[in-house]
Motif scaffolding. Structure first.
Motif, short mmCIF file in Angstrom:
data_model
loop_
_atom_site.label_atom_id
_atom_site.label_comp_id
_atom_site.label_asym_id
_atom_site.label_seq_id
_atom_site.Cartn_x
_atom_site.Cartn_y
_atom_site.Cartn_z
N GLY A 259 4.89 -0.89 5.54
CA GLY A 259 4.25 -1.97 4.80
C GLY A 259 3.60 -1.56 3.49
O GLY A 259 3.12 -2.42 2.75
N ILE A 260 3.55 -0.29 3.20
CA ILE A 260 2.90 0.17 1.97
C ILE A 260 3.85 -0.04 0.80
O ILE A 260 4.93 0.55 0.74
N VAL A 261 3.43 -0.88 -0.13
CA VAL A 261 4.29 -1.30 -1.23
C VAL A 261 4.28 -0.28 -2.36
O VAL A 261 5.32 0.03 -2.95
N ASN A 262 3.11 0.23 -2.68
CA ASN A 262 2.99 1.13 -3.84
C ASN A 262 3.18 2.58 -3.41
O ASN A 262 3.67 2.86 -2.31
N TYR A 263 2.80 3.51 -4.26
CA TYR A 263 2.98 4.94 -4.00
C TYR A 263 1.62 5.64 -4.05
O TYR A 263 1.25 6.24 -5.06
N PRO A 264 0.85 5.56 -2.95
CA PRO A 264 -0.48 6.16 -2.94
C PRO A 264 -0.42 7.65 -3.28
O PRO A 264 0.49 8.37 -2.86
N SER A 265 -1.41 8.12 -4.02
CA SER A 265 -1.33 9.46 -4.62
C SER A 265 -2.00 10.55 -3.80
O SER A 265 -1.97 11.72 -4.19
N ASP A 266 -2.62 10.22 -2.68
CA ASP A 266 -3.44 11.21 -1.99
C ASP A 266 -2.65 12.41 -1.48
O ASP A 266 -3.21 13.49 -1.35
N ASN A 267 -1.36 12.24 -1.19
CA ASN A 267 -0.56 13.37 -0.73
C ASN A 267 0.21 14.04 -1.86
O ASN A 267 1.01 14.95 -1.63
N LYS A 268 -0.04 13.56 -3.09
CA LYS A 268 0.57 14.15 -4.30
C LYS A 268 2.10 14.12 -4.26
O LYS A 268 2.77 14.94 -4.87
N LYS A 269 2.66 13.14 -3.55
CA LYS A 269 4.11 12.97 -3.48
C LYS A 269 4.47 11.54 -3.90
O LYS A 269 3.68 10.62 -3.74
N TRP A 270 5.68 11.38 -4.44
CA TRP A 270 6.14 10.05 -4.83
C TRP A 270 6.81 9.41 -3.62
O TRP A 270 8.03 9.32 -3.50
N ASP A 271 5.98 8.97 -2.67
CA ASP A 271 6.47 8.28 -1.49
C ASP A 271 5.39 7.29 -1.04
O ASP A 271 4.41 7.07 -1.74
N HIS A 272 5.58 6.71 0.13
CA HIS A 272 4.65 5.69 0.62
C HIS A 272 3.75 6.21 1.74
O HIS A 272 3.16 5.43 2.48
N GLU A 273 3.62 7.54 1.81
CA GLU A 273 2.92 8.14 2.94
C GLU A 273 1.50 8.60 2.61
O GLU A 273 0.79 9.07 3.50
N GLY A 274 1.07 8.46 1.38
CA GLY A 274 -0.19 9.08 0.97
C GLY A 274 -1.40 8.17 0.99
O GLY A 274 -2.33 8.36 0.20
N ALA A 275 -1.44 7.18 1.88
CA ALA A 275 -2.58 6.26 1.91
C ALA A 275 -3.84 6.97 2.38
O ALA A 275 -3.85 7.59 3.45
N ARG A 276 -4.89 6.86 1.61
CA ARG A 276 -6.18 7.46 1.97
C ARG A 276 -6.93 6.53 2.93
O ARG A 276 -6.81 5.31 2.85
N LYS A 277 -7.71 7.10 3.83
CA LYS A 277 -8.59 6.31 4.67
C LYS A 277 -9.76 5.79 3.85
O LYS A 277 -10.35 6.53 3.06
N VAL A 278 -10.07 4.51 4.02
CA VAL A 278 -11.11 3.85 3.22
C VAL A 278 -12.11 3.15 4.15
O VAL A 278 -11.91 3.10 5.36
N ALA A 279 -13.16 2.61 3.55
CA ALA A 279 -14.23 1.99 4.34
C ALA A 279 -14.08 0.48 4.46
O ALA A 279 -14.67 -0.13 5.35
N ASN A 280 -13.32 -0.12 3.55
CA ASN A 280 -13.24 -1.58 3.54
C ASN A 280 -12.01 -2.04 2.77
O ASN A 280 -11.47 -1.30 1.94
N VAL A 281 -11.60 -3.27 3.02
CA VAL A 281 -10.41 -3.83 2.37
C VAL A 281 -10.62 -5.33 2.16
O VAL A 281 -11.50 -5.95 2.76
N ILE A 282 -9.76 -5.89 1.32
CA ILE A 282 -9.65 -7.35 1.18
C ILE A 282 -8.34 -7.74 1.85
O ILE A 282 -7.29 -7.15 1.57
N LEU A 283 -8.42 -8.73 2.73
CA LEU A 283 -7.27 -9.14 3.52
C LEU A 283 -6.75 -10.51 3.09
O LEU A 283 -7.51 -11.34 2.56
N LEU A 284 -5.48 -10.74 3.35
CA LEU A 284 -4.88 -12.06 3.26
C LEU A 284 -4.32 -12.42 4.63
O LEU A 284 -3.57 -11.65 5.23
N LYS A 285 -4.71 -13.62 5.13
CA LYS A 285 -4.24 -14.06 6.43
C LYS A 285 -3.70 -15.48 6.32
O LYS A 285 -4.15 -16.26 5.47
N LYS A 286 -2.71 -15.80 7.13
CA LYS A 286 -2.15 -17.14 7.12
C LYS A 286 -3.21 -18.14 7.60
O LYS A 286 -3.96 -17.86 8.53
N LYS A 287 -3.23 -19.28 6.96
CA LYS A 287 -4.19 -20.32 7.31
C LYS A 287 -3.87 -20.88 8.69
O LYS A 287 -2.72 -21.21 8.99
N GLN A 288 -4.88 -20.95 9.52
CA GLN A 288 -4.68 -21.44 10.90
C GLN A 288 -4.63 -22.95 10.93
O GLN A 288 -5.38 -23.61 10.22
#
Length: 288
Positions: A259-288
Motif C-alpha cells: 500500500g505504500i505509494v511513494n518511496y520512503p527514504s529511511d532505508n536509503k533505497k529506491w523502493d517502498h520498504e523504507g517507511a519510518r515508524k511515526v507517532a501519528n497520522v492523518i487517515l481517510l475512511k469511507k463514510k459510514q
C-alpha cells in the motif's frame, strides 16, 4: 558601472522568473497518472525523471478528496508513546488511505506537538528551551465531523487548548493561508531539499494529501519554498507542511507494495520498504 549592475540584476531576475514559469508549466501539463481509490477520491502520481522540475528529478504522489456528498471522512490516529508505521496505523483503523502526521520524539516516542483525538489530549506541546514555539507549533489541522480545516496560531500561549474541535494536530509551518503565501525564514530546514509531506485545500473544497520523495537520484526532494510553489500550482489556497524527511509516507490500501505509494527514504533505497515508524497520522475512511 551602475548601468551594468542593474542590467545584470535584470537578467538574473528575468532568468529566475522564466525558470519558475517553466517549472509551473511542467508541473501543470504533466500527464499525471490518476486512479480512483474510493468514492470522491483519486490517487494521483507523476515521476519527473528528466531533471525537469526545479532542475532535478522529483517524484510526487497525492490523494485528492472531493469534499461533498458521500466523500470520505478525515480522522487523526495517534499513540502517546508507541511508534508505528503509517500503513500500520491505517490498517489498525480500517482506513483506506493515510499520510504521516506531525513531528515526534524519535527516541522516546510521542508527538512533540499538541495532538487531540476525539476530545482526548494525546500529547501536549513541548516548547523550545526558551519557552518559544517551534515553527511546527504555529499552525494546526483540525477535524470536526470528518471535515478537515487549517488554523493559524493567534499568538496566545494556550491557543491549541482553546480550539473547540475534537480533533487537533499542530504542525507546520503554514505554507499558504487563505490565498496568501506565508513568510518563511531562510533556515536550513526551510531552504534545503528533503522529502516532504503536506496537506492542501483548494477553493472548491477539494483536499490533497501530498508527498514529495527525496534524498535519492530519482527524486531530489524540495525546499519549503519549492513545496509552497508545488501546492500553489496544484491549486491550493491553504497548505500546511507536515513532518517530512524519513517520515514521509503516503499509504493507500488498494496500492501494491503493502500500500505504500511513494518511496520512503529511511532505508536509503529506491523502493517502498523504507517507511519510518511515526507517532501519528492523518487517515481517510469511507463514510459510514
Amino acid at each position: 558601472m551602475l548601468k551594468k549592475t542593474l542590467f545584470l540584476l535584470f537578467i538574473t531576475f528575468s532568468n529566475l522568473a522564466f525558470a519558475q514559469n517553466v517549472d509551473s508549466i511542467t508541473l501543470v501539463n504533466a500527464k499525471w497518472h490518476k486512479q480512483r481509490v474510493a468514492p470522491k477520491t483519486k490517487l494521483i502520481t507523476y515521476h519527473f525523471d528528466q531533471k525537469n522540475l526545479f532542475l532535478a528529478n522529483q517524484n510526487i504522489s497525492y490523494v485528492e478528496v472531493k469534499n461533498k456528498g458521500n466523500s470520505p471522512v478525515f480522522e487523526i490516529s495517534a499513540s502517546p508513546k508507541e511508534l508505528k508505521t503509517t500503513p500500520t496505523f491505517g490498517k489498525e483503523n480500517a482506513a483506506f488511505a493515510a499520510i504521516n502526521g506531525t513531528f515526534f520524539d524519535v527516541k522516546n516516542g510521542g508527538s512533540v506537538d499538541f495532538v487531540k483525538v476525539n476530545g482526548q489530549v494525546i500529547n501536549s506541546t513541548k516548547l523550545e528551551k526558551n519557552n518559544s514555539r517551534a515553527r511546527h507549533q504555529k499552525a494546526a489541522l483540525v477535524i470536526e465531523n470528518g471535515k478537515l480545516a487549517l488554523k493559524k496560531w493567534d499568538n496566545t500561549s494556550n491557543w491549541e487548548e482553546n480550539l473547540t474541535e475534537k480533533n487537533v494536530m499542530l504542525s507546520g509551518p503554514l505554507l499558504i493561508f487563505n490565498q496568501l503565501d506565508e513568510a518563511l525564514d531562510t533556515s536550513a530546514f526551510n531552504r534545503l531539499r528533503h522529502p516532504r509531506s503536506a496537506i492542501g485545500i483548494k477553493p472548491n473544497g477539494k483536499i490533497i494529501l501530498l508527498t514529495v520523495d527525496g534524498r535519492q537520484e530519482n527524486s531530489a526532494g524540495v525546499s519549503l519554498f519549492e513545496l509552497t510553489k508545488v501546492m500553489r500550482w496544484l491549486g491550493c489556497t491553504s497548505a500546511i507542511n507536515l513532518d517530512g524527511g524519513g517520515s514521509t509516507t503516503l499509504w493507500v490500501s488498494k496500492a501494491p507494495e503493502n500500500g505504500i505509494v511513494n518511496y520512503p527514504s529511511d532505508n536509503k533505497k529506491w523502493d517502498h520498504e523504507g517507511a519510518r515508524k511515526v507517532a501519528n497520522v492523518i487517515l481517510l475512511k469511507k463514510k459510514q
